[in-house]
Design a protein around this motif. Structure first.
Motif, PDB file in Angstrom:
ATOM      1  N   GLY A  42       0.790  -1.220   0.000  1.00 29.24           N
ATOM      2  CA  GLY A  42       0.000   0.000   0.000  1.00 29.24           C
ATOM      3  C   GLY A  42       0.827   1.276   0.000  1.00 29.24           C
ATOM      4  O   GLY A  42       0.271   2.371  -0.165  1.00 29.24           O
ATOM      5  N   ARG A 162      -3.025  -2.599   3.918  1.00 27.74           N
ATOM      6  CA  ARG A 162      -2.882  -1.623   2.835  1.00 27.74           C
ATOM      7  C   ARG A 162      -3.646  -0.340   3.124  1.00 27.74           C
ATOM      8  O   ARG A 162      -3.164   0.767   2.856  1.00 27.74           O
ATOM      9  N   GLY A 166      -1.419   2.965   3.543  1.00 27.40           N
ATOM     10  CA  GLY A 166      -1.441   3.830   2.376  1.00 27.40           C
ATOM     11  C   GLY A 166      -1.676   5.302   2.696  1.00 27.40           C
ATOM     12  O   GLY A 166      -0.823   6.154   2.393  1.00 27.40           O
ATOM     13  N   TRP A 174       5.760   6.539   4.996  1.00 30.61           N
ATOM     14  CA  TRP A 174       5.477   5.108   4.890  1.00 30.61           C
ATOM     15  C   TRP A 174       5.930   4.336   6.127  1.00 30.61           C
ATOM     16  O   TRP A 174       5.380   3.282   6.435  1.00 30.61           O
ATOM     17  N   ALA A 246      -1.534   1.171  -7.951  1.00 28.65           N
ATOM     18  CA  ALA A 246      -1.326   2.529  -7.447  1.00 28.65           C
ATOM     19  C   ALA A 246      -0.488   3.347  -8.421  1.00 28.65           C
ATOM     20  O   ALA A 246      -0.737   4.550  -8.614  1.00 28.65           O
ATOM     21  N   ALA A 258      -1.928   9.211  -3.406  1.00 29.01           N
ATOM     22  CA  ALA A 258      -1.808   7.895  -2.764  1.00 29.01           C
ATOM     23  C   ALA A 258      -2.898   7.661  -1.730  1.00 29.01           C
ATOM     24  O   ALA A 258      -3.392   6.538  -1.577  1.00 29.01           O
ATOM     25  N   SER A 259      -3.289   8.709  -0.997  1.00 31.73           N
ATOM     26  CA  SER A 259      -4.304   8.532   0.047  1.00 31.73           C
ATOM     27  C   SER A 259      -5.633   8.089  -0.540  1.00 31.73           C
ATOM     28  O   SER A 259      -6.384   7.350   0.109  1.00 31.73           O
ATOM     29  N   SER A 262      -5.154   4.366  -2.381  1.00 28.93           N
ATOM     30  CA  SER A 262      -5.128   3.238  -1.449  1.00 28.93           C
ATOM     31  C   SER A 262      -6.526   2.734  -1.120  1.00 28.93           C
ATOM     32  O   SER A 262      -6.693   1.589  -0.683  1.00 28.93           O
TER      33      SER A 262
END
Length: 411
Positions: A42, A162, A166, A174, A246, A258-259, A262
């Motif tokens: 993720g 994930r 994420g 991360w 992704a 990314a938010s 995910s």
């Protein structure tokens, strides 16, 4: 009274307290294992930027853990034959939590890969013996449903890992994201240890045959090889799909952060539902038909993701994930039914092929993605699913468990 032989243990019956505790415990084990195993998936885009590596290199962070798991399941199965299934799983899950807390603080990509490999090595004790433990402790009639429940726990774990890691990777980093997941896994591990009932169906192995002779028996069974092929091919394609999803969504024409990207992992809930549903349909249709239907669903969902539209991608991913986990629940639960002896080794070989496929194709298909884009990935994964179906048709149609059980056994 004397002279009365004890009643042989035939497994905890569906609905009993022990049955419920066992299912909940294995569900928790699935959550603990797979939340840690796939939390890195993720955060791959953020990890790649932070460590200044390429997309295909970042995917090695997933493959390192699955490779470690793959090579450890057979040794873990040997340990389980001697000390018991429950002890083996307990040692494995505690060791995995320890590694899980170390992984987020890796100073370099190389050290990250080493720790992920170690995490996979200790995690192997859970999938190596979970289904064997289950098959020894519940009645045969409801083993398919119980196995499907364990698989549904793996989907919840994969989703939670994930989905938590994420967004945290974008808003913080991360490392914090994966650390929080490790905390969640520790709680699930504690639940497993507290709830798992003491084994009653296990007998320590008195077989003096060498471990490799037991493995040799399993690989000489065409039906077992066909089931191993299901895990190898289907899991390889599945991990590749989620590894690079992704990256696709962050690029043109979507440019999704990314938010938000995910959240696509919520599609795992389709697998939670389908793995349980597949177990119930086995009682009506038999394992063979349910497996093939699951593969058709998998291909259908995969094709839908080709449409350059977020709603279509979400819908296709839901269908694809449901099909994959339905097939996996059937195939993995079929192993103890077909294996008339050396069940721990037979099940471990399924996991070996399953995670080798994950490690290999999860990385290699990245080159098709880099060269051709999502269409290249879909073509590669579809070829793997089609091959799995062809093998099933040739080798699994008339195997034990392929047909539904007689109605009198379901009462």
């Amino acid at each position: 009274m004397t002279g009365v032989a004890p009643t042989p243990f035939e497994g905890h019956r569906h609905g009993s307290r022990e049955y419920k505790n066992l299912i909940l415990a294995l569900f928790a084990a699935g959550v603990a294992t797979f939340s840690q195993l796939y939390s890195i998936q993720g955060v791959l885009p953020e990890l790649a930027r932070d460590l200044r590596i390429q997309d295909s290199q970042a995917a090695l962070a997933v493959s390192a853990a699955t490779l470690g798991l793959a090579v450890s399941v057979i040794p873990w199965s040997g340990v389980a034959d001697k000390i018991g299934r429950l002890k083996t799983m307990t040692y494995s899950i505690v060791g995995a939590v320890i590694f899980g807390f170390a992984v987020p603080w890796s100073p370099t990509f190389e050290s990250l890969l080493i720790l992920r490999l170690g995490e996979g090595l200790v995690l192997g004790g859970i999938p190596a013996v979970a289904l064997v433990y289950l098959s020894e402790e519940v009645t045969r009639t409801h083993a398919a449903i119980a196995a499907a429940t364990y698989v549904s726990g793996t989907t919840i774990g994969g989703l939670a890992g994930r989905l938590v890691a994420g967004p945290l990777s974008e808003f913080i980093n991360w490392r914090i994201g994966t650390f929080v997941v490790s905390c969640m896994a520790a709680l699930a591990a504690f639940a497993f240890i507290k709830m798992a009932p003491n084994p009653r169906g296990f007998a320590p192995s008195t077989d003096t045959q060498h471990l490799f002779k037991r493995l040799g028996w399993a690989v000489q069974q065409p039906a077992l090889l066909a089931l191993y092929a299901q895990g190898f091919l289907l899991m390889g394609g599945f991990v590749a799909t989620y590894n690079y999803l992704a990256f696709r969504l962050e690029a043109s024409p979507f440019f999704i952060p990314a938010s938000i990207a995910s959240l696509m992992f919520v599609a795992y809930l389709a697998g939670t539902w389908s793995s349980r549903k597949a177990g119930s349909y086995v009682l009506k249709l038999g394992r063979f038909k349910v497996l093939l239907l699951s593969l058709v669903v998998t291909l259908t969902g995969l094709a839908i993701t080709l449409v350059e539209s977020i709603p279509f991608i979400i819908g296709g991913l839901l269908i694809y994930t449901a099909g994959f986990f339905g097939a996996h629940a059937v195939a993995s639960g079929w192993i103890p039914r077909i294996a008339t002896q050396h069940r721990a080794q037979a099940t471990s070989l399924y996991n070996l092929f399953y995670y080798v496929g994950s490690s290999l194709f999860g990385w290699v298909i990245g080159y098709a993605f880099s060269a051709v884009g999502w269409r290249g990935l879909v073509a590669s994964v579809a070829a793997l699913v089609a091959l799995a179906g062809a093998i099933a048709v040739v080798l699994l149609k008339n195997q034990p468990g392929s047909q539904p059980p007689p109605p009198e056994l379901l009462s």
